[in-house]
Design a protein around this motif. Sequence first.
Motif, PDB file in Angstrom:
ATOM      1  N   MET A 224     -50.667 -41.365  28.053  1.00 51.68           N
ATOM      2  CA  MET A 224     -50.298 -42.593  27.353  1.00 51.68           C
ATOM      3  C   MET A 224     -49.764 -42.335  25.932  1.00 51.68           C
ATOM      4  N   TYR A 225     -50.159 -41.208  25.343  1.00 47.61           N
ATOM      5  CA  TYR A 225     -49.698 -40.906  23.980  1.00 47.61           C
ATOM      6  C   TYR A 225     -48.189 -40.672  23.929  1.00 47.61           C
ATOM      7  N   LYS A 226     -47.600 -40.406  25.122  1.00 44.00           N
ATOM      8  CA  LYS A 226     -46.159 -40.190  25.230  1.00 44.00           C
ATOM      9  C   LYS A 226     -45.404 -41.405  24.663  1.00 44.00           C
TER      10      LYS A 226
ATOM     11  N   GLY B  84     -46.353 -35.466  15.750  1.00 40.11           N
ATOM     12  CA  GLY B  84     -47.181 -35.248  14.560  1.00 40.11           C
ATOM     13  C   GLY B  84     -48.587 -34.864  14.991  1.00 40.11           C
ATOM     14  N   LEU B  85     -49.503 -34.861  14.025  1.00 37.32           N
ATOM     15  CA  LEU B  85     -50.882 -34.419  14.316  1.00 37.32           C
ATOM     16  C   LEU B  85     -51.524 -35.157  15.490  1.00 37.32           C
ATOM     17  N   LEU B  86     -51.261 -36.445  15.582  1.00 36.32           N
ATOM     18  CA  LEU B  86     -51.946 -37.228  16.616  1.00 36.32           C
ATOM     19  C   LEU B  86     -51.446 -36.915  18.018  1.00 36.32           C
TER      20      LEU B  86
ATOM     21  N   LYS C  67     -48.600 -25.862  18.026  1.00 35.85           N
ATOM     22  CA  LYS C  67     -48.013 -26.747  17.014  1.00 35.85           C
ATOM     23  C   LYS C  67     -49.127 -27.533  16.310  1.00 35.85           C
ATOM     24  N   TRP C  68     -50.045 -28.077  17.120  1.00 37.37           N
ATOM     25  CA  TRP C  68     -51.144 -28.857  16.543  1.00 37.37           C
ATOM     26  C   TRP C  68     -52.019 -27.971  15.649  1.00 37.37           C
ATOM     27  N   ARG C  69     -52.353 -26.746  16.146  1.00 41.55           N
ATOM     28  CA  ARG C  69     -53.251 -25.855  15.380  1.00 41.55           C
ATOM     29  C   ARG C  69     -52.633 -25.517  14.030  1.00 41.55           C
TER      30      ARG C  69
ATOM     31  N   ARG D 122     -50.252 -27.122  12.333  1.00 40.78           N
ATOM     32  CA  ARG D 122     -50.153 -28.314  11.471  1.00 40.78           C
ATOM     33  C   ARG D 122     -51.517 -28.690  10.900  1.00 40.78           C
ATOM     34  N   ARG D 123     -52.507 -28.587  11.765  1.00 39.39           N
ATOM     35  CA  ARG D 123     -53.862 -28.991  11.360  1.00 39.39           C
ATOM     36  C   ARG D 123     -54.346 -28.099  10.208  1.00 39.39           C
ATOM     37  N   LYS D 124     -54.042 -26.800  10.344  1.00 39.01           N
ATOM     38  CA  LYS D 124     -54.448 -25.832   9.328  1.00 39.01           C
ATOM     39  C   LYS D 124     -53.724 -26.140   8.005  1.00 39.01           C
TER      40      LYS D 124
ATOM     41  N   ASP E 155     -45.207 -40.984   9.353  1.00 39.85           N
ATOM     42  CA  ASP E 155     -45.292 -42.084  10.328  1.00 39.85           C
ATOM     43  C   ASP E 155     -46.660 -42.078  11.026  1.00 39.85           C
ATOM     44  N   THR E 156     -47.157 -40.880  11.342  1.00 35.63           N
ATOM     45  CA  THR E 156     -48.478 -40.765  11.989  1.00 35.63           C
ATOM     46  C   THR E 156     -49.553 -41.355  11.082  1.00 35.63           C
ATOM     47  N   PHE E 157     -49.507 -41.025   9.811  1.00 36.69           N
ATOM     48  CA  PHE E 157     -50.513 -41.552   8.884  1.00 36.69           C
ATOM     49  C   PHE E 157     -50.377 -43.060   8.718  1.00 36.69           C
ATOM     50  N   MET E 158     -49.141 -43.552   8.745  1.00 34.17           N
ATOM     51  CA  MET E 158     -48.947 -45.008   8.633  1.00 34.17           C
ATOM     52  C   MET E 158     -49.612 -45.713   9.813  1.00 34.17           C
TER      53      MET E 158
ATOM     54  N   ASP F 208     -54.198 -49.298  11.253  1.00 35.82           N
ATOM     55  CA  ASP F 208     -54.770 -50.031  12.367  1.00 35.82           C
ATOM     56  C   ASP F 208     -56.280 -49.786  12.466  1.00 35.82           C
ATOM     57  N   THR F 209     -56.642 -48.517  12.328  1.00 37.06           N
ATOM     58  CA  THR F 209     -58.044 -48.117  12.438  1.00 37.06           C
ATOM     59  C   THR F 209     -58.897 -48.726  11.323  1.00 37.06           C
ATOM     60  N   THR F 210     -58.404 -48.599  10.086  1.00 35.08           N
ATOM     61  CA  THR F 210     -59.213 -49.093   8.966  1.00 35.08           C
ATOM     62  C   THR F 210     -59.276 -50.622   8.984  1.00 35.08           C
TER      63      THR F 210
ATOM     64  N   ALA G  58     -59.173 -52.535  11.590  1.00 32.26           N
ATOM     65  CA  ALA G  58     -60.129 -52.919  12.651  1.00 32.26           C
ATOM     66  C   ALA G  58     -61.562 -52.697  12.164  1.00 32.26           C
ATOM     67  N   ALA G  59     -61.794 -51.565  11.491  1.00 36.51           N
ATOM     68  CA  ALA G  59     -63.160 -51.254  11.033  1.00 36.51           C
ATOM     69  C   ALA G  59     -63.622 -52.276   9.988  1.00 36.51           C
ATOM     70  N   ILE G  60     -62.723 -52.647   9.052  1.00 40.97           N
ATOM     71  CA  ILE G  60     -63.119 -53.613   8.014  1.00 40.97           C
ATOM     72  C   ILE G  60     -63.370 -54.984   8.642  1.00 40.97           C
TER      73      ILE G  60
HETATM   74  C1  HEM Z   1     -62.159 -46.362  10.440  1.00 39.44           C
HETATM   75  C2  HEM Z   1     -61.067 -45.685  10.374  1.00 39.44           C
HETATM   76  C3  HEM Z   1     -60.615 -44.642  11.372  1.00 39.44           C
HETATM   77  C4  HEM Z   1     -61.021 -44.416  12.644  1.00 39.44           C
HETATM   78  C5  HEM Z   1     -62.081 -45.172  13.441  1.00 39.44           C
HETATM   79  C6  HEM Z   1     -60.238 -43.300  13.154  1.00 39.44           C
HETATM   80  C7  HEM Z   1     -60.371 -42.756  14.413  1.00 39.44           C
HETATM   81  C8  HEM Z   1     -59.674 -41.674  14.871  1.00 39.44           C
HETATM   82  C9  HEM Z   1     -59.843 -41.078  16.167  1.00 39.44           C
HETATM   83  C10 HEM Z   1     -60.798 -41.556  17.249  1.00 39.44           C
HETATM   84  C11 HEM Z   1     -58.995 -40.033  16.249  1.00 39.44           C
HETATM   85  C12 HEM Z   1     -58.804 -39.113  17.439  1.00 39.44           C
HETATM   86  C13 HEM Z   1     -57.680 -39.656  18.217  1.00 39.44           C
HETATM   87  C14 HEM Z   1     -57.212 -38.730  19.288  1.00 39.44           C
HETATM   88  O1  HEM Z   1     -57.220 -37.515  19.075  1.00 39.44           O
HETATM   89  O2  HEM Z   1     -56.811 -39.194  20.342  1.00 39.44           O
HETATM   90  C15 HEM Z   1     -58.276 -39.960  14.997  1.00 39.44           C
HETATM   91  C16 HEM Z   1     -57.312 -39.010  14.721  1.00 39.44           C
HETATM   92  C17 HEM Z   1     -56.553 -39.020  13.578  1.00 39.44           C
HETATM   93  N1  HEM Z   1     -56.679 -39.875  12.505  1.00 39.44           N
HETATM   94 FE1  HEM Z   1     -58.060 -41.328  12.322  1.00 39.44          FE
HETATM   95  N2  HEM Z   1     -59.385 -42.888  12.179  1.00 39.44           N
HETATM   96  C18 HEM Z   1     -59.554 -43.683  11.086  1.00 39.44           C
HETATM   97  C19 HEM Z   1     -58.875 -43.613   9.894  1.00 39.44           C
HETATM   98  C20 HEM Z   1     -57.817 -42.770   9.639  1.00 39.44           C
HETATM   99  C21 HEM Z   1     -57.040 -42.762   8.420  1.00 39.44           C
HETATM  100  C22 HEM Z   1     -57.287 -43.684   7.211  1.00 39.44           C
HETATM  101  C23 HEM Z   1     -56.082 -41.803   8.560  1.00 39.44           C
HETATM  102  C24 HEM Z   1     -55.008 -41.356   7.613  1.00 39.44           C
HETATM  103  C25 HEM Z   1     -54.901 -41.723   6.380  1.00 39.44           C
HETATM  104  C26 HEM Z   1     -56.267 -41.189   9.866  1.00 39.44           C
HETATM  105  C27 HEM Z   1     -55.501 -40.176  10.381  1.00 39.44           C
HETATM  106  C28 HEM Z   1     -55.727 -39.562  11.574  1.00 39.44           C
HETATM  107  C29 HEM Z   1     -54.920 -38.442  12.072  1.00 39.44           C
HETATM  108  C30 HEM Z   1     -53.751 -37.773  11.360  1.00 39.44           C
HETATM  109  C31 HEM Z   1     -55.444 -38.113  13.323  1.00 39.44           C
HETATM  110  C32 HEM Z   1     -54.991 -36.988  14.244  1.00 39.44           C
HETATM  111  C33 HEM Z   1     -55.841 -35.800  13.866  1.00 39.44           C
HETATM  112  C34 HEM Z   1     -55.667 -34.606  14.756  1.00 39.44           C
HETATM  113  O3  HEM Z   1     -55.488 -34.769  15.984  1.00 39.44           O
HETATM  114  O4  HEM Z   1     -55.754 -33.504  14.237  1.00 39.44           O
HETATM  115  N3  HEM Z   1     -57.326 -41.802  10.497  1.00 39.44           N
HETATM  116  N4  HEM Z   1     -58.729 -40.954  14.181  1.00 39.44           N
END
Ligand code: HEM
Length: 389
Positions: free
Chosen positions: A122-124, A133-135, A141-143, A145-147, A318-321, A326-328, A330-332
Amino acid sequence: MEPWLVADGPKLLLWGAETAAYLAGATLLLSLLQLLAKYAQKWQQMRAIPTVAYAFPLVGHSLLMKADGQEFFQQIIQYSEEYRDRPLLKLWVGPIPMVALYRAENVEVILTSSKQIDKSYMYKFLEPWLGQGLLTSTGNKWRARRKMLTPTFHFTILEDFLDVMNEHANVLVKKLEKHVNQEAFNCFFYITLCALDIICETAMGKNIGAQNNGDSDYVRAVYRMSDITLRRMKMPWFWPDLWYLLFKEGREHRRSLKILHSFTNNVITERVSQMKAEEEGRDDQDGIKRRAFLDLLLGAIDEEGKKLSHEDIREEVDTFMFEGHDTTAAAINWSLYLLGCYPEAQKKVDNELDEVFGTFGPFIRYTVGTKCTKTYVIHFHGGQAVGAI
Ligand code: HEM
């Protein structure tokens, strides 16, 4: 030319065309049979895993899944309640089997594995926007970038962003204040816009003022793109790219993509020339310059001393955007909702904040080891905020 060759020329051509058509047909048929055999094998392999309902061949459970995000969420909650006693659950999204893990001990196996780093199929559908990107990336490539990017998450760097967070949080609290003792309202968009303001400025160094102008093309595109992509994941009939463009939603996807990429491209180009001007001492912009995640990416180098390309940087910004708003948001929203539902917990949180920071009143920035904005929480009634204290 020999007369027999002239006479047989068209025949030979026809024979050649027929053979080519047969060969193409046979290859297509063979590929289809191969796909079907793989699908049948997967079906057989997955049989033992409990499932929510009967899955139809090829479309799986797709016809069962609610298209609307809110309804889909309720559906998932209902399934996980119903199947709570099972170790895991299977769901066929079209021809792709998905396994849902919802028990901590099962989830832990995946999350702690350094081998299971491939993302699901589905990430496709995020790739047109986020590239690799990282996600979305995997393997080397991921390793790499992550480093390269892990140091950008260092606590001291994140601390630099606290002023930005406080500024935008103050705008949010002022907006919420207007609802004190007023009618119930939905605070979801307020929170989302605040999260977007924060992530835009911390990721790109750009203040887009989304909270005061929710109508910006970029903000709308971010918001719509997240929604459209999640819908597409659930609907296999929207998966083929060219076919997707025949639908209104597919064309909206293409339009939003253009807005998103041109915005990020412009920000990167602008920032690169600004940095060049700074280096050459011909920067005429006054005021404090805040570092953004983008600046760190522009300066990052890998183990071989190579810099990221413009395209690489766009993928990560774009990945960080996407990941960061969306995550933050939803959490707030969840935290506010739960605090509103449980006044006794809200009171405890309020007391704890007072204990740690004192009772100076709202919107004050404190410096007690770290800076923090004290925001005020909301009463909830039937899922709607009814006022800020
Ligand atoms: C409450 C807030 C957040 C939650 C619940 C959350 C949750 C997650 C989860 C579950 C993943 C793993 C996803 C996957 O691999 O399929 C992930 C990865 C990631 N998140 Fe978050 N995240 C949050 C906030 C953020 C924020 C604020 C940023 C950036 C400013 C961020 C950047 C990333 C990135 C770049 C990845 C990919 C990391 C990798 O695979 O090495 N996240 N996040």
